[in-house]
Design a protein around this motif. Structure first.
Motif, PDB file in Angstrom:
ATOM      1  N   SER A   9      72.738  50.839  60.345  1.00  0.00           N
ATOM      2  CA  SER A   9      72.785  49.386  60.131  1.00  0.00           C
ATOM      3  C   SER A   9      73.782  48.701  61.058  1.00  0.00           C
ATOM      4  O   SER A   9      73.698  47.485  61.266  1.00  0.00           O
ATOM      5  N   THR A  10      74.716  49.465  61.607  1.00  0.00           N
ATOM      6  CA  THR A  10      75.730  48.873  62.495  1.00  0.00           C
ATOM      7  C   THR A  10      75.336  48.945  63.967  1.00  0.00           C
ATOM      8  O   THR A  10      75.997  48.333  64.807  1.00  0.00           O
ATOM      9  N   LEU A  11      74.290  49.691  64.281  1.00  0.00           N
ATOM     10  CA  LEU A  11      73.902  49.860  65.678  1.00  0.00           C
ATOM     11  C   LEU A  11      73.070  48.669  66.137  1.00  0.00           C
ATOM     12  O   LEU A  11      72.291  48.102  65.364  1.00  0.00           O
ATOM     13  N   PRO A  12      73.182  48.273  67.399  1.00  0.00           N
ATOM     14  CA  PRO A  12      72.437  47.104  67.897  1.00  0.00           C
ATOM     15  C   PRO A  12      70.931  47.314  67.795  1.00  0.00           C
ATOM     16  O   PRO A  12      70.394  48.299  68.326  1.00  0.00           O
ATOM     17  N   ALA A  13      70.253  46.389  67.120  1.00  0.00           N
ATOM     18  CA  ALA A  13      68.810  46.533  66.901  1.00  0.00           C
ATOM     19  C   ALA A  13      68.050  46.587  68.223  1.00  0.00           C
ATOM     20  O   ALA A  13      67.088  47.360  68.375  1.00  0.00           O
ATOM     21  N   GLY A  14      68.455  45.772  69.172  1.00  0.00           N
ATOM     22  CA  GLY A  14      67.781  45.776  70.467  1.00  0.00           C
ATOM     23  C   GLY A  14      67.919  47.102  71.192  1.00  0.00           C
ATOM     24  O   GLY A  14      66.971  47.593  71.817  1.00  0.00           O
ATOM     25  N   LYS A  15      69.108  47.693  71.085  1.00  0.00           N
ATOM     26  CA  LYS A  15      69.342  48.987  71.727  1.00  0.00           C
ATOM     27  C   LYS A  15      68.501  50.069  71.067  1.00  0.00           C
ATOM     28  O   LYS A  15      67.932  50.931  71.746  1.00  0.00           O
ATOM     29  N   LEU A 272      76.175  56.202  71.274  1.00  0.00           N
ATOM     30  CA  LEU A 272      76.371  55.177  70.245  1.00  0.00           C
ATOM     31  C   LEU A 272      76.926  55.770  68.950  1.00  0.00           C
ATOM     32  O   LEU A 272      77.633  55.090  68.208  1.00  0.00           O
TER      33      LEU A 272
END
Length: 300
Positions: A9-15, A272
Motif C-alpha cells: 500500500s505504500t509503494l507507488p501505484a504507477g511504479k 523498492l
C-alpha cells in the motif's frame, strides 16, 4: 512490524503498474539464452569434448532449473502472449517430469497458503526436511522423481489429486498426463537405436536435481509459519549466473508479495522493498551452512 500488504500500500501505484508490464521480447531472449545453454552442453557431451563428464552436471543443472521457467508460466508472466506461457510451461514440464496442468493448481495453492503447515501443499508433501537422514534423501532428488512419476500415472488414470484441483480441470490433467506418457514411450523406443538422450538429457537431469533441491530449500526452508510474506519467504542475494538460471526467482519475497510482476521486473521491485525484507540470505552457500548448523544443533 510491517507486513507485505501494508508494504504494498505504500509503494507507488504507477511504479507497480510499470513493473507488472509483460514483455514477449524479454521472455524470449531469456528463453533463448537458457535453451542455448542446454543445446551447447548437449553438443559438448555428444562430441565427447574435453571435460565432457563435468558438462553432464552443468547440463543437468540447466535442465532441472527449467522448473523455474515452468513455475513462472503458472503465473502467466514470462511472456505477454498467452500461448507462449502455456507451451513453454508444458515443454519445461515434459523435460523435468512435472505435469504443467497439475503443477499450476499445486503451485497456486502454495501461494494462497504459503508456509501454512495445515494447508500449503509444499509442506504437506514433506518438502522441508528436519533431520539429517531426511535432508540427505531430499537433496538426492530421488523422492521428487518418484513423486512426479507417480503423479503423472495417477493423473493419466483420472485420479483426483486433491482439493486444490477443481473437478472441471481433471479431464485436462488426464489428457496431459497421457500425452506425456506417450512421448516418454517414444523416448524409450529411441534408446533402442541410440543412447544419445541418456547422455544429453536423462543422466544429466538425475545429476542436476540435487542442485535444484538445494536451491528450492532456501525459498521457504526454516522460515516462519506466519501469513506475512516478508517473514514466511526468503530472498537470497546471489550471483548473476544463478539469477539467470532461476529466472530471477531468488527474489522470492518480491515474487510472493506481487506474483503478477514478471521475472524481469523483480530486481527493480527489490530496490523498492529491500529495506523491509525480514528473511534474507547473503547466498546459497550461507543458507545451506545455516540449515545444516540447525540440523546439527537439533540432532544433539
Amino acid at each position: 512490524m510491517t507486513d507485505h500488504k501494508a508494504l504494498i500500500s505504500t509503494l507507488p501505484a504507477g511504479k507497480l503498474a510499470e513493473l507488472g508490464q509483460l514483455n514477449d521480447r524479454a521472455g524470449l531472449w531469456h528463453l533463448a539464452g537458457h535453451m542455448g545453454l542446454i543445446a551447447g552442453f548437449a553438443v559438448w557431451i555428444a562430441q565427447g569434448w574435453w571435460l565432457w563428464q563435468a558438462a553432464l552436471v552443468a547440463q543437468g543443472i540447466a535442465i532441472c532449473f527449467l522448473f523455474t521457467l515452468q513455475h513462472e508460466c503458472t503465473h502467466k508472466t514470462p511472456f505477454r502472449t498467452p500461448w507462449l506461457n502455456e507451451w513453454a510451461g508444458r515443454a519445461a514440464g515434459f523435460l523435468i517430469l512435472q505435469p504443467f496442468e497439475w503443477f499450476r493448481y499445486f503451485h497456486l495453492a502454495h501461494h494462497r497458503h504459503t508456509n501454512d503447515p495445515a494447508r500449503d501443499p509444499e509442506l504437506l508433501a514433506g518438502g522441508k526436511p528436519d533431520t539429517w537422514r531426511a535432508y540427505v534423501i531430499h537433496v538426492s532428488g530421488l523422492p521428487v522423481w518418484w513423486a512426479m512419476a507417480r503423479q503423472t500415472l495417477h493423473n493419466a488414470q483420472g485420479h483426483d489429486p486433491g482439493a486444490y484441483v477443481p473437478r472441471r480441470a481433471l479431464p485436462r490433467l488426464r489428457r496431459e498426463a497421457r500425452i506425456m506418457l506417450a512421448l516418454y514411450a517414444l523416448v524409450a523406443l529411441s534408446l533402442l537405436a541410440t543412447p544419445l538422450l541418456v547422455w544429453v538429457w536423462l543422466l544429466p537431469a538425475l545429476l542436476g536435481q540435487p542442485f535444484l533441491r538445494l536451491y528450492l530449500l532456501a525459498e521457504h526452508g526454516r522460515c516462519a509459519f506466519v501469513a506475512n510474506m516478508l517473514e514466511n519467504t526468503r530472498t537470497t542475494y546471489t550471483n548473476h549466473v544463478i539469477r539467470f538460471l532461476a529466472w530471477n526467482m531468488p527474489y522470492h519475497i518480491e515474487h510472493h508479495t506481487l506474483p503478477n510482476v514478471p521475472f524481469h521486473g523483480l530486481p527493480r521491485l527489490n530496490t523498492l522493498m529491500a529495506d523491509h525484507l525480514v528473511t534474507t540470505a547473503p547466498g546459497y552457500t550461507s543458507f545451506t551452512r545455516s540449515y545444516l548448523d540447525d540440523l546439527q544443533r537439533e540432532a544433539r
